[in-house]
Scaffold this active site. Sequence first.
Site, PDB file in Angstrom:
ATOM      1  NE  ARG A 135      44.177  35.114  31.052  1.00 38.14           N
ATOM      2  CZ  ARG A 135      43.194  35.421  31.907  1.00 38.14           C
ATOM      3  NH1 ARG A 135      43.231  36.546  32.579  1.00 38.14           N
ATOM      4  NH2 ARG A 135      42.180  34.611  32.076  1.00 38.14           N
ATOM      5  CG  ASP A 156      37.041  38.509  29.353  1.00 36.33           C
ATOM      6  OD1 ASP A 156      36.096  38.173  30.081  1.00 36.33           O
ATOM      7  OD2 ASP A 156      38.129  38.908  29.790  1.00 36.33           O
ATOM      8  NE  ARG A 178      41.187  39.111  37.500  1.00 36.64           N
ATOM      9  CZ  ARG A 178      40.210  39.965  37.648  1.00 36.64           C
ATOM     10  NH1 ARG A 178      40.389  41.084  38.332  1.00 36.64           N
ATOM     11  NH2 ARG A 178      39.014  39.745  37.152  1.00 36.64           N
ATOM     12  CE  LYS A 238      37.445  34.192  34.403  1.00 36.69           C
ATOM     13  NZ  LYS A 238      38.636  33.454  33.908  1.00 36.69           N
ATOM     14  CB  ALA A 260      39.068  42.322  29.445  1.00 36.11           C
TER      15      ALA A 260
HETATM   16  O1  MRU Z   1      40.426  35.485  33.987  1.00 38.31           O
HETATM   17  P1  MRU Z   1      40.169  36.890  34.423  1.00 38.31           P
HETATM   18  O2  MRU Z   1      40.187  37.046  35.900  1.00 38.31           O
HETATM   19  O3  MRU Z   1      41.055  37.880  33.712  1.00 38.31           O
HETATM   20  O4  MRU Z   1      38.697  37.155  33.920  1.00 38.31           O
HETATM   21  C1  MRU Z   1      38.120  38.374  34.147  1.00 38.31           C
HETATM   22  C2  MRU Z   1      36.731  38.444  33.696  1.00 38.31           C
HETATM   23  O5  MRU Z   1      36.131  37.537  33.175  1.00 38.31           O
HETATM   24  C3  MRU Z   1      36.114  39.733  33.810  1.00 38.31           C
HETATM   25  O6  MRU Z   1      34.813  39.606  34.225  1.00 38.31           O
HETATM   26  C4  MRU Z   1      36.254  40.382  32.442  1.00 38.31           C
HETATM   27  O7  MRU Z   1      37.608  40.407  32.059  1.00 38.31           O
HETATM   28  C5  MRU Z   1      35.740  41.707  32.420  1.00 38.31           C
HETATM   29  S1  MRU Z   1      36.833  42.734  33.249  1.00 38.31           S
HETATM   30  C6  MRU Z   1      36.241  44.215  33.523  1.00 38.31           C
END
Ligand code: MRU
Length: 326
Positions: free
Chosen positions: A77, A216, A44, A227, A46
């Site tokens: 996703r 994201d 997980r 998030k 991005a």
């Molecule tokens: O649901 P997730 O854990 O994939 O969400 C991740 C986030 O929101 C991160 O902060 C975002 O992807 C940036 S990753 C460098």
Amino acid sequence: MINLKYTNQKLLILDQTLLPNEEKWVEIKNKEDAYEAIKKLMVRGAPAIGIFAGYCMAIFSKDNDIHELKKYLDSARPTAVNLSWATKRIVNAFENGKNLIDEAVAIQNEDIEMCRKISEFGLSLLKDGNGILTHCNAGELAASRYGTGLGPIILGKEKGYNFKVFCDETRPLLQGARLTSYELEKAGVDVTLICDNMAGYAMKNGLIDAVLVGCDRVAANGDVANKIGTSSAAVLAKYYNIPFYVLGPYSTVDFTCKSGDDIVIEERNSDEIKEMYFEKPTALKQTRCLNPSFDVTDNSLITAIITDKGIIRPPYNINLKEKLND
Ligand code: MRU
């Protein structure tokens, strides 16, 4: 990378759902494993999803129609643009007769390079001793080396800076508690875990000089999907006059989305709120939950968007295009 290995034609990922209690590497053997790994958040963050999907496309397109495979993986996703961006790159490489593994490796190596640049730009905005709030996990586990939101902190540590980091636990899946505090502890960074609803307390009491988060999907007007809970931190930061920085690679900006209203937000199962990380359910079975995985932070709350191509400030509808389309 600490979250993914491709050796002897085998693709392995560190199962992030088990952290910080267990470090277990899992082999991804087919497209169904790949889909599940993304959907369940075993991999997980991005950029990390994009890198992983690049390898999956390269490996599993041998036994699957590449266009169907892209659609299938993209559907795991929807919000983080890096997933469809990376799968598209592999499709383009296929259509141009390139070696697909080489292209997946290139995506990974470019991410390392971009994270390094993002970290340097981010670090230039901070001072030694700063208190920093972060939400979710935007470190090495979510990307490649350094990460995005945590990049300036990790790079700063290497250069001898001492930051005091406060990480929101990040309900409901606790990426802040389980992953960010784990990563920062390992890197020797001074980290304090707080509940999401303590961010206002930390800001009011002068503990926070800047907020650093990953992203994201960034819309053309600078609205940012991130998030769930990030926008609350942004509102608080504005109120307390604390800079709120969003950090991510140029590929996170999606000019096809005019504003945040065009970003598709992933809805997840309500079990995550009531049951997943608890010994007993915290609410009745019939109690309805609303569980969007991301929210959109309005561009008016964002002090700067820090990409590998530089620090972009408002007005975003002009400056994002100018900086990234050149
Ligand atoms: O649901 P997730 O854990 O994939 O969400 C991740 C986030 O929101 C991160 O902060 C975002 O992807 C940036 S990753 C460098």
